[in-house]
Design a protein around this motif. Structure first.
Motif: not given
Length: 427
Positions: A270-271, A273-275, A277-278
């Motif tokens: 999840g971490g 994916c967040s990075t 995406g940004t």
């Protein structure tokens, strides 16, 4: 008119503290509406085409690999090995931190990921050993910036995609500058810790203990050999190497070290994916931004302005470095490279620099942006891990910034630091 709309709107959006990727996208949209050359739909198209590239696939994979290695016990084992060999020196734990960050950089490619993975282990220990909070947090923030210089490096992938420069050549060229910065930080740590009286561990050196630490970390130590050896041996491309790194980190964490459990695996992915995406939003919006720059011939105008102002190579490089240092204070590395490399590369080529050497200058320069306020993402990560206010980190960061700038000037004006290995391997 279009250029003014582009840059003024970007400045306004950044002042209002919009995320950098969104600010770049909205300023591009403003310029499109003012100019009328492109349709507003081009921005949506750029979000897709800007990330639709095989080399760019390396970015999410390297991000994932770094997250998996931090959560799967790889970083901890590298730290144990470094501590066995360097822990007894004056300021030993500080030196160990730099060495571990250099090693972790060879498998993660990310500055903040290096700070998070290494800092979570060494910061509590350093504070317990009596190191000051400001020095400890500033050290890990600065050492983490080596993560984007020693290959593999995500900013080098961005630069290579943006300028058409060989990513493998950039990776090769990044070795010596990364090692130079690491050694400079180690020297400063030794001098400062000697002055403060921070001694190393008292435990004597033992071959048995050393071999046990190496054996326990064997899978972690083999990792960069597989990744970098595969790239330079022609076995796989940098993008394929990123996939290998992610799979290898997963296998180590789940099946070998058995420290990556289901719950932590989900949060780790999840971490990542967040990075990712940004980063991808920034890349897509920066593609539209760069297109507008090209249409308005802004790179050519800036090139002519700098060359007309002076024909002294030393002064031109100094002006470029000052510009990049200022930009690094306010803009993340990825959008800065996407926006500025098409503008500044023609200037560098006009004074005889190779695209590879200039790429290393940009990456080293913008890596300093990781530790310069107000953006300074490594500062925020270190402060969060150390549970201290940002002011604590910034109090100790000035000497480290000075060391980084001295290394930047050496890399800028002494080309063999970057180009010796590429020239040697290309013969």
């Amino acid at each position: 008119m279009v250029s003014a709309a582009l840059f003024i709107s970007l400045l306004v959006f950044l002042i209002f503290n919009l995320p950098v990727g969104i600010a770049i996208g909205l300023s591009s949209l403003v310029a499109i509406l003012v100019g009328g050359t492109l349709s507003p739909g081009y921005l949506a198209q750029a979000l897709v085409t800007g990330t639709d590239s095989f080399p760019i696939m390396a970015i999410p994979l390297f991000i994932l690999a770094g997250e998996l290695m931090g959560a799967g016990g790889v970083s901890k084992r590298i730290l144990n090995v470094a501590n066995v060999f360097f822990g007894r020196i004056t300021g030993g734990l500080a030196i160990v931190t730099v060495v571990v960050c250099m090693f972790f950089a060879a498998v993660s490619g990310s500055g903040p990921a290096t700070v998070a993975a290494v800092g979570s282990m060494v910061i509590p220990t350093m504070l317990a050993k009596g190191y000051s909070k400001s020095f400890t947090l500033a050290l890990i923030a600065c050492a983490g910036s080596i993560g984007v210089i020693i290959p593999p490096s995500i900013p080098m992938v961005i630069y290579g995609v943006s300028t058409g420069t060989s990513i493998s050549s950039l990776f090769i060229a990044g070795f010596m500058p990364g090692i130079l910065i690491g050694l400079a930080l180690i020297l400063w740590c030794y001098i400062y810790c000697k002055k403060q009286g921070w001694e190393g561990d008292e435990e004597p050196f033992s071959w048995k203990r050393s071999l046990e630490a190496i054996w326990d970390a064997k899978w972690a130590l083999i990792n960069p050999i597989i990744i970098l050896g595969g790239i330079y041996g022609g076995i796989f491309t940098p993008t394929e190497a990123a996939a290998v790194a992610a799979v290898y980190a997963f296998i180590c964490g789940v099946f070998i070290h058995k420290e990556l459990k289901l719950r932590s695996l989900i949060s780790t992915i999840g971490g990542a994916c967040s990075t990712t995406g940004t980063t991808m939003v920034i890349l897509g919006c920066a593609t539209a931004f760069t297109k507008i720059l090209t249409i308005e011939q802004i790179p050519a105008m800036i090139t002519n302005a700098i060359i007309n102002a002076t024909d002294n190579t030393i002064v031109i490089l100094l002006l470029i470095n000052i510009l990049l240092l200022v930009v690094g204070c306010f803009m993340d590395t990825t959008p800065a490279i996407m926006v500025l490399s098409p503008i500044l590369l023609p200037v560098a080529l006009s004074i005889g620099l190779s695209p590879v050497h200039f790429g290393i200058i940009m990456v080293v320069n913008l890596s300093i942006g990781f530790i310069t306020p107000p953006l300074g993402i490594n500062l925020f990560v270190a402060a969060r891990i150390g549970s201290e206010p940002l002011e604590t980190v910034t109090r100790g960061i000035i000497p480290f910034i000075t060391v980084m700038i001295v290394c930047l000037l050496l890399v800028t004006y002494f080309a063999p630091i970057s180009m010796f290995l590429p020239n040697l391997l290309m013969r």
